[in-house]
Enzyme design. Sequence first.
Site, PDB file in Angstrom:
ATOM      1  N   GLU A  45       0.712  -1.374  -0.113  1.00 26.43           N
ATOM      2  CA  GLU A  45       0.120   0.048  -0.220  1.00 26.43           C
ATOM      3  C   GLU A  45       0.931   1.327   0.142  1.00 26.43           C
ATOM      4  OE1 GLU A  45      -2.321   2.592   3.138  1.00 26.43           O
ATOM      5  OE2 GLU A  45      -2.055   0.417   3.610  1.00 26.43           O
ATOM      6  N   ASP A  49       0.844   3.721  -3.278  1.00 27.86           N
ATOM      7  CA  ASP A  49       0.297   5.095  -3.088  1.00 27.86           C
ATOM      8  C   ASP A  49       1.392   6.131  -3.994  1.00 27.86           C
ATOM      9  OD1 ASP A  49      -1.174   7.482  -1.613  1.00 27.86           O
ATOM     10  OD2 ASP A  49       1.034   7.793  -0.788  1.00 27.86           O
ATOM     11  N   ASP A 118      -6.987   1.139   0.467  1.00 30.05           N
ATOM     12  CA  ASP A 118      -5.725   0.474   0.530  1.00 30.05           C
ATOM     13  C   ASP A 118      -5.321  -0.594  -0.184  1.00 30.05           C
ATOM     14  OD1 ASP A 118      -5.568   2.465   2.835  1.00 30.05           O
ATOM     15  OD2 ASP A 118      -5.717   1.193   4.275  1.00 30.05           O
ATOM     16  N   GLU A 121      -4.609   0.464  -3.789  1.00 26.07           N
ATOM     17  CA  GLU A 121      -3.077   0.962  -3.930  1.00 26.07           C
ATOM     18  C   GLU A 121      -1.960  -0.011  -3.695  1.00 26.07           C
ATOM     19  OE1 GLU A 121      -3.830   5.262  -1.578  1.00 26.07           O
ATOM     20  OE2 GLU A 121      -3.075   3.762  -0.388  1.00 26.07           O
TER      21      GLU A 121
END
Length: 226
Positions: A45, A49, A118, A121
């Site tokens: 995650e 991102d 989450d 990502e």
Amino acid sequence: MKISAELIALQERLGYQFSQPDLLRQSVTHSSMSGPNRIDNQRLEFLGDRVLGLVMSEALLEQDKSATEGVLAPRFNALVRKETCADVARQIDLGAALKLGRSEQMSGGRRKLALLGDAMEAVIAAVYLDGGFDAARALILRLWGKRIETVESDAKDAKTSLQEWAQARGLEPPKYVQLSRSGPDHAPVFNIEARLATGETSTASAGSKRQAEQAAAKALLDQISS
């Protein structure tokens, strides 16, 4: 290791075939299911991102070559925020493939905004590690699709938009009520209800009150506009 039917189906919805299926498996494994032989998706995650941010920065610069940083920043935030990631996750039914502990399953974890955002990502990071940046870029641009073209209308803060809608009709400002707080202190989940004086309500859950309020406001805007 044999890949499950859920992950095979998810690959089809993603439009990407993994050469290292363990990366996909890790990307959909929530911390409630982690253990000695199972790694959760938190590190992925973190990476995803950053990959998403770079792709969106490139896309926005390419889309509007004259836009200033002040114009680009809210567009960028609208495209990478957790609510948008969760929307994309719902679009590909990512929740159906999540590996959750029993408590998260019982509390509706497959529909939670924070978990979906989450995981989305993390999936991006898994594709990046498996196929490189070009593969991750192609995935993101395909899944985000027209959101990039229409981002100007989405860039405004949802709570501000909802308040402006209410004021334009002579109504009191929307109210936000915390219905519940669950999860451990390091990973709380807030369930917030947005209410209009006319009686319409909408709820949303997220890892912070601010995110949950924004998500509830956006859901209520979608509700009243439809």
